[in-house]
Write a protein that holds these residues in place. Sequence first.
Motif, PDB file in Angstrom:
ATOM      1  N   ILE A   2      46.222 -23.888   6.531  1.00 58.71           N
ATOM      2  CA  ILE A   2      47.604 -23.944   6.058  1.00 58.71           C
ATOM      3  C   ILE A   2      48.495 -24.528   7.155  1.00 58.71           C
ATOM      4  O   ILE A   2      48.468 -24.087   8.304  1.00 58.71           O
ATOM      5  N   VAL A   3      49.291 -25.530   6.784  1.00 67.60           N
ATOM      6  CA  VAL A   3      50.275 -26.132   7.695  1.00 67.60           C
ATOM      7  C   VAL A   3      51.662 -25.920   7.102  1.00 67.60           C
ATOM      8  O   VAL A   3      51.855 -26.100   5.893  1.00 67.60           O
ATOM      9  N   LYS A   4      52.602 -25.541   7.946  1.00 74.79           N
ATOM     10  CA  LYS A   4      53.969 -25.286   7.483  1.00 74.79           C
ATOM     11  C   LYS A   4      54.933 -26.295   8.103  1.00 74.79           C
ATOM     12  O   LYS A   4      54.981 -26.448   9.325  1.00 74.79           O
ATOM     13  N   ILE A   5      55.699 -26.962   7.223  1.00 73.57           N
ATOM     14  CA  ILE A   5      56.671 -27.975   7.653  1.00 73.57           C
ATOM     15  C   ILE A   5      58.058 -27.535   7.198  1.00 73.57           C
ATOM     16  O   ILE A   5      58.235 -27.096   6.052  1.00 73.57           O
ATOM     17  N   LYS A   6      59.034 -27.658   8.074  1.00 72.36           N
ATOM     18  CA  LYS A   6      60.412 -27.287   7.726  1.00 72.36           C
ATOM     19  C   LYS A   6      61.122 -28.473   7.058  1.00 72.36           C
ATOM     20  O   LYS A   6      60.980 -29.614   7.455  1.00 72.36           O
ATOM     21  N   SER A   7      61.903 -28.145   6.027  1.00 71.45           N
ATOM     22  CA  SER A   7      62.705 -29.161   5.356  1.00 71.45           C
ATOM     23  C   SER A   7      63.963 -28.509   4.797  1.00 71.45           C
ATOM     24  O   SER A   7      64.294 -27.369   5.159  1.00 71.45           O
ATOM     25  N   LEU A   8      64.640 -29.223   3.922  1.00 68.13           N
ATOM     26  CA  LEU A   8      65.907 -28.750   3.373  1.00 68.13           C
ATOM     27  C   LEU A   8      65.841 -28.714   1.860  1.00 68.13           C
ATOM     28  O   LEU A   8      65.273 -29.609   1.227  1.00 68.13           O
ATOM     29  N   GLY A   9      66.424 -27.689   1.271  1.00 74.46           N
ATOM     30  CA  GLY A   9      66.628 -27.665  -0.173  1.00 74.46           C
ATOM     31  C   GLY A   9      68.112 -27.590  -0.443  1.00 74.46           C
ATOM     32  O   GLY A   9      68.877 -27.014   0.333  1.00 74.46           O
ATOM     33  N   TYR A  10      68.557 -28.194  -1.528  1.00 77.39           N
ATOM     34  CA  TYR A  10      69.961 -28.059  -1.918  1.00 77.39           C
ATOM     35  C   TYR A  10      70.041 -27.966  -3.437  1.00 77.39           C
ATOM     36  O   TYR A  10      69.233 -28.531  -4.169  1.00 77.39           O
ATOM     37  N   PHE A  11      71.049 -27.203  -3.876  1.00 76.65           N
ATOM     38  CA  PHE A  11      71.278 -27.053  -5.304  1.00 76.65           C
ATOM     39  C   PHE A  11      72.786 -27.118  -5.502  1.00 76.65           C
ATOM     40  O   PHE A  11      73.516 -26.276  -4.994  1.00 76.65           O
ATOM     41  N   GLY A  12      73.256 -28.145  -6.221  1.00 78.77           N
ATOM     42  CA  GLY A  12      74.686 -28.416  -6.199  1.00 78.77           C
ATOM     43  C   GLY A  12      75.016 -28.965  -4.836  1.00 78.77           C
ATOM     44  O   GLY A  12      74.456 -29.967  -4.398  1.00 78.77           O
ATOM     45  N   ILE A  13      75.907 -28.287  -4.114  1.00 79.96           N
ATOM     46  CA  ILE A  13      76.186 -28.689  -2.724  1.00 79.96           C
ATOM     47  C   ILE A  13      75.767 -27.601  -1.743  1.00 79.96           C
ATOM     48  O   ILE A  13      76.023 -27.712  -0.543  1.00 79.96           O
TER      49      ILE A  13
END
Length: 507
Positions: A2-13
């Motif tokens: 298992i590899v974990k990568i950080k990213s961004l989620g957005y819903f609306g603003i």
Amino acid sequence: MIVKIKSLGYFGIDSFLTEVEVDISNGLPTFNIVGLGDTTINESKERIKAGIRNSGYKLEPKRITVNLTPANIKKVGTHFDLPITVGILCGQKTFSYKEYILENYLFMGEISLSGDLKRTQGIVNGAIIAKDLGYKGIVIPFDNLKEGNLIKGIDVIVVKNLKDIENFLTTGEFQKIETYINDNEEIENIYDEDLDFSHVKGQEKAKRALEICAAGGHNFLMIGTPGCGKTMLAKRIMSILPPITEEEKIELTKLYSIAGKLTEENPIITKRPFRTPHHTSSGVAIIGGGRTPALGEITLANKGVLFLDEVVEFKKDIIENLREPLEEKKISITRAGYRVEFPTDFILIAACNPCKCGFSLEPSEICTCTPREISNYMKKLSGPILDRIDLKIEMTRLSEDELLDNIPRETSEEIRKRVIKAREIQKERFNSDKLNSHMTRNDIEKFVVLGENLKNLLKTAIKNLNLSARAYDRILKVARTIADLSNSETIEKEHLFEAISYRINER
């Protein structure tokens, strides 16, 4: 593994940190993405497989499972392509990597079929999240460089393809690329020189009203004959608004990035928006919302101007839906599956004809409309909407003498200096960027002090014009702005008279 990568989620603003978990195991070759991804994310599987193959790497015939956490929040956007791809290539040991890079950097980017990184949405949000949560930096496509560099204090690593990604993950080295924007050039070119007030003949009251709008952030309605200059004047308000601030630049770029409105030619919003939706536009296009919450025109006009030409031709429910945005400077949209809140801090400029044929105000024209038709035409603007519009004027066509005169007229630069000065007074008064149009009842009681004679004048106006409490407050706010333009600490009789004059056409 298992590899974990950080990213961004957005819903609306609203943005939130998303962790992309990639598990690669033995079994039938499959590729599944879970965690409430939208259609764009589900389609990324084909982009990722082709991108890996065409970059010269091999995708192992393994069982690949990708989980986007938190799994209970819907994810949207093509920017998950890059973290998923990095997770797969690291998980199958195609890429050797330094563990601290995956722990301290956010990854965002869209993968093309060739393996190149393409511009994606929400980069400013990602940079803000990375800085606020204490991450070292963000890895983004080269085409998003200017957006990423808006946020200072973090590393912005730009990559053009998967080879660049491999090099960064292996060595941890990157070349810092700075972008600079000439602020003086921005101020000089803040508006189109062809849209200068010096080109406008006549219509002095409309020009004065637009100056008040720009100074205090007030809403304005022009009712006039076709060809009298309503649209021409509305466009020129942009030439007298103050330059955009650094905070506003970041806020607007963030909104336009999420909405997918940024381009290679305009990667950063450096001017106040001027939005002009057509009257056939849908409610979702203007107000916002939809199955996945999208930004409407009223949010894209934030910190700028929303111009509704032929406002009475818009659907009545759309006009009525402007009540909350005009009053609260924000809008809450609630649907079965979500609730979002969008900013709507704009100046409303609206224009319409006085009747269906357009000539009821012209003494020299024969209006073909009956009094009943004229009344029904203007009833499309309800009382609650008219209450929320601070200034209203009637306009007629220019006379022959006004059309032919060549006398020098005031330039936009001269008017803008007065507007900027008035806004500086307001900033000092409220110790914030609040404008007079945003004053609360407590602010009015504190900063709008009237003598006994002015109270009597206002009492007469309330009775004769049948003004509501909201209209009363708005008269005081406009009077305060007029006094600021005159550099007067107190509201004088002429200031109040002028403010009242813009409410005469209330019904």
